[in-house]
Write an enzyme that holds these catalytic residues in place. Sequence first.
Site, mmCIF file in Angstrom:
data_model
loop_
_atom_site.group_PDB
_atom_site.id
_atom_site.type_symbol
_atom_site.label_atom_id
_atom_site.label_comp_id
_atom_site.label_asym_id
_atom_site.label_seq_id
_atom_site.Cartn_x
_atom_site.Cartn_y
_atom_site.Cartn_z
ATOM 1 N N ASP A 1 0.016 7.828 8.141
ATOM 2 C CA ASP A 1 0.273 6.434 8.538
ATOM 3 C C ASP A 1 1.559 6.393 9.355
ATOM 4 O OD1 ASP A 1 -1.835 5.016 7.238
ATOM 5 O OD2 ASP A 1 -0.760 5.101 5.336
ATOM 6 N N LEU B 1 -3.795 3.698 11.367
ATOM 7 C CA LEU B 1 -4.747 4.587 10.691
ATOM 8 C C LEU B 1 -5.416 3.843 9.530
ATOM 9 C CD1 LEU B 1 -5.626 7.460 11.359
ATOM 10 C CD2 LEU B 1 -4.356 8.216 9.374
ATOM 11 N N ASP B 2 -6.472 3.153 9.876
ATOM 12 C CA ASP B 2 -7.226 2.425 8.850
ATOM 13 C C ASP B 2 -7.992 3.413 7.975
ATOM 14 O OD1 ASP B 2 -8.457 0.041 7.675
ATOM 15 O OD2 ASP B 2 -10.285 0.786 8.613
ATOM 16 N N GLU C 1 0.373 -2.861 11.196
ATOM 17 C CA GLU C 1 0.182 -3.000 9.756
ATOM 18 C C GLU C 1 1.315 -2.304 9.000
ATOM 19 O OE1 GLU C 1 -3.826 -2.400 8.109
ATOM 20 O OE2 GLU C 1 -2.844 -1.172 6.589
ATOM 21 N N GLU C 2 1.919 -1.315 9.615
ATOM 22 C CA GLU C 2 2.960 -0.516 8.942
ATOM 23 C C GLU C 2 4.378 -1.031 9.203
ATOM 24 O OE1 GLU C 2 2.056 1.617 6.769
ATOM 25 O OE2 GLU C 2 -0.059 1.566 7.321
ATOM 26 N N ASP D 1 0.860 -1.183 0.000
ATOM 27 C CA ASP D 1 0.000 0.000 0.000
ATOM 28 C C ASP D 1 0.897 1.233 0.000
ATOM 29 O OD1 ASP D 1 -2.203 -1.609 0.389
ATOM 30 O OD2 ASP D 1 -2.154 -1.392 2.575
ATOM 31 N N ASP E 1 -3.642 -1.396 13.620
ATOM 32 C CA ASP E 1 -3.579 -0.628 12.372
ATOM 33 C C ASP E 1 -3.687 0.821 12.840
ATOM 34 O OD1 ASP E 1 -3.951 0.753 10.066
ATOM 35 O OD2 ASP E 1 -5.551 -0.502 9.275
ATOM 36 N N GLU F 1 -7.149 -5.928 11.267
ATOM 37 C CA GLU F 1 -8.502 -5.490 10.878
ATOM 38 C C GLU F 1 -9.531 -6.588 11.166
ATOM 39 O OE1 GLU F 1 -7.621 -2.484 7.148
ATOM 40 O OE2 GLU F 1 -7.407 -4.605 6.730
HETATM 41 P P1 AFP Z 1 -6.367 2.246 3.248
HETATM 42 O O1 AFP Z 1 -5.982 2.254 4.721
HETATM 43 O O2 AFP Z 1 -5.187 2.055 2.339
HETATM 44 O O3 AFP Z 1 -7.216 3.409 2.879
HETATM 45 O O4 AFP Z 1 -7.247 0.908 3.032
HETATM 46 C C1 AFP Z 1 -8.400 0.714 3.765
HETATM 47 C C2 AFP Z 1 -8.865 -0.705 3.662
HETATM 48 O O5 AFP Z 1 -7.840 -1.603 4.023
HETATM 49 C C3 AFP Z 1 -10.103 -0.998 4.507
HETATM 50 O O6 AFP Z 1 -10.212 -0.194 5.625
HETATM 51 C C4 AFP Z 1 -11.246 -0.816 3.532
HETATM 52 O O7 AFP Z 1 -12.383 -1.568 3.882
HETATM 53 C C5 AFP Z 1 -10.645 -1.252 2.230
HETATM 54 O O8 AFP Z 1 -9.256 -0.971 2.318
HETATM 55 C C6 AFP Z 1 -11.230 -0.498 1.061
HETATM 56 O O9 AFP Z 1 -10.712 -1.008 -0.105
HETATM 57 P P2 AFP Z 1 -11.264 -0.577 -1.558
HETATM 58 O O10 AFP Z 1 -10.850 0.845 -1.768
HETATM 59 O O11 AFP Z 1 -10.581 -1.550 -2.476
HETATM 60 O O12 AFP Z 1 -12.763 -0.757 -1.540
#
Ligand code: AFP
Length: 317
Positions: A65, A111-112, A88-89, A59, A109, A266
Amino acid sequence: MKTLSHYLLEHLKGYENQRELDLIISDIADLGKKISHEVQRSGLLDLHGAAGGQNVHDDEVQKLDERTNDLAKEILGVNEHIIGLASEEEEDVVDVSDGKKSGYLAAFDPLDGSSNIDTNMPVGTIFSILPSTGDIKNDFLQPSGAQVAAGYILYSSSTVLVFSVGSGVHEFTLDPDSGDFLLTNENITIPENAGYIAYNPYVLPNMPEDRAEAYRQLVLQTGRSMRYVGAMVADVHRTLLKGGFFAYPSVGSKGNYKGKLRLQYEAKPLGWLMEQAGGKTLLDGLAISELEPKELHQKVSVEMGDAGVMKLFEKLL
Ligand code: AFP
């Protein structure tokens, strides 16, 4: 309204690890206050955007993050009861045992949903706390039922801390005036036959067709609206409070489907909360209690929701 510290004093009475849980959850609440402060000021402090680089999951790492991961390590790393961290990081576990032979592990995580930050959408910090007898790396691979606490802090129109220590799911809202987390929702129970269906429609052509058809039928047969934030923590929070379904299946092409969401940071903590609140969680198609973790950065498919919608979903499968 009760403050978090008052509530912990009462709620943890009789727990053999009362002191440990109290200190760990209090530190997590402090971490949440600090991150909330940073998130609110991120647009002013040049904390928006990518940091330039990728994490272990490939990612794009956002500036926030990095910042929030450092804060989590700083705060949880000096908690006297925590002996190991996994983020996660971070590529590997961080040993903070300082010679201690047993204690607790914190997987998080920081900052999800961080790709939401530039557009002022909700983001959150997710945590999972496990006991450890000192074999830090392997002890992170315990199943969902071994968690002694799990939860999240959601930074949105208000900042809320939601957690369970195995006896109900409780929500505290940060009062910006006093700086205290105050109890706003005790023993959250997911409403049945209400709420929204949440998944990214992009997954449908990229998953096994029979499962994709169950996803389509779920919307048609329940007649419910779809809502999808794209930050699991926010989608799960809405599902806990309003009912409904949240999923991120394994995606790819025939014979090569892979989960996107991370088991330790998560799926395991949020799936456990969902079950604690009366819902149901499937990870890689198995009941959450049956899934044996294999690797620290394992990714899984996630399907979860209120008991009614999950019954229908399993029937459709
Ligand atoms: P980020 O932390 O990179 O924004 O990703 C968030 C995530 O891991 C999770 O929280 C979401 O449900 C999912 O990705 C969303 O993924 P899509 O953009 O592929 O729908």
